[in-house]
Every structure is written in C-alpha cells, then in structure tokens.
Motif scaffolding. Structure first.
Motif: not given
Length: 217
Positions: A84-93
């Motif tokens: 979840l954290g990895y996905l959010s890092e990408v999606r937040q950008q």
C-alpha cells in the motif's frame, strides 16, 4: 494496453477482450488471491479460445496480477498490504499529474465522457463492486484524457493494484462510497480546465484512500 477501461469490453482484439475480462475478475477479487489460474477453464467460461487467453495471461503477469511458477502453475497474486505504501508513493506523484494534464488536454469527446461519468456519480449509491467499477471507469477516463499513453498505461496498472486492496477490505469500509463520490468535484475541475484544482483534488483523493485503508488494518 492504453485505454483499458472496464467498460467497452467489446473493443479490441480477442486477446484485448480476454485481458479486460480476466483483469476485471482479478481486480475485483472474483478470482481470489492465490487461486490457481486454468487457461482452459477460463477460455471456456469467457467463450474465448485458449490462444487469446494465454496472450492475456502474459500481459496480466506483467501487471503483477498473476504469477507463474515452473512445474507448479499460474496463480492470482496475493494482495500484499505492505505494498500500500509503495503504491501510494507512486500514485501521489502521478495521479495529480494526470489530473492536471487532463484538465489541460481533454478534448470535446473527453469532456463529454467526463460529463456523463459525473452524472453517473451523482446518481450512484451502491457500495459494492458496481461502485468500484464506476470508480475504475472514472480513473481510466481521466488517464485517457491526459493524451499520454505511457502515463495512462502506468496508472491503470497501479490503480488495479490499489483497487484489489480496496476490494479486500470492502466489507469493512462502507464509508468508501463517499471516497468514490469525491470524483465529482475532480471531474468538474478537469471539465472546467482548472489544472491546479484538479491536481490538488487528486492528491487528496490518494491520501484519503491510503488513510482509510490504514484505519482498518
């Protein structure tokens, strides 16, 4: 694999159609995490030949939705909450970038699609998989409006993986119906060509999604 919307499954080659149909089952967890994938059975269920199904499965492995092991077979990937954290890092950008570009580049056809989806959102109340599919369709319409096939392709893959996490906790997250309705103001900002507002709303949407999931794990 651009413009791989949940809707429009009648378009493209047989392999494209098989890809969309199987992807939908994997993302909404109709094919459960860890479940074995039998290409012959899926071909029979979907009414496709084995060749387009096998081509679709190769693409789905690249999307990290399935995994193949020598001498063991092919399986739906497990849903890893740690991702979840990895996905959010990408999606937040990338989600704010997509919203901003869509606001700047959306043509009249795109704006027509977004207006129709905005109307559908206003009428939507179901908190189940139908609402999830509407959420996915909205995301894909925004990605398509960026007119950047590489960004579109990338975000479809990450949105699929994030949606699987959502589906895993669907029965514990009834308030996430409101999360989908947040797309209304986002779509309006894109239609109005307000790139700055669209980017801010998209960023808040991703942050809210991650916070809601973390609240129940």
């Amino acid at each position: 694999m651009t413009s791989s919307t949940v809707a429009g499954q009648g378009h493209g080659t047989l392999a494209d159609r098989a890809y969309r149909a199987i992807s939908d089952r994997l993302v909404t967890l109709r094919i459960r995490p860890g479940e074995p994938i039998n290409d012959e059975r899926i071909a029979t269920e979907l009414g496709f030949g084995r060749t387009p199904v096998r081509e679709a499965l190769k693409r789905l492995e690249g999307d990290r939705l399935i995994v193949s092991y020598p001498r063991r077979g092919t399986f739906a990937t497990e849903v890893q909450i740690a991702d979840l954290g990895y996905l959010s890092e990408v999606r937040q950008q990338l989600e704010p970038l997509a919203a901003s570009l869509a606001a700047q580049r959306a043509g009249e056809d795109d704006r027509g699609v977004l207006n129709r989806l905005s109307a559908q959102l206003a009428d939507a109340s179901d908190g189940g998989t139908d609402l999830i599919r509407l959420d996915m369709t909205v995301h894909r319409a925004i990605y398509a409006a960026t007119r950047n096939p590489y960004l579109e392709d990338t975000l479809v893959r990450y949105d699929n993986l994030a949606t699987r996490i959502w589906c895993l906790f669907l029965d514990r997250l009834p308030a996430l119906a409101g999360h989908v309705h947040e797309h209304g103001p986002l779509l309006r900002a894109i239609i109005d060509r307000d790139a700055e507002k669209a980017a801010a709303l998209a960023a808040g949407h991703v942050e809210g999604f991650e916070a809601a999931i973390r609240g129940v794990i």
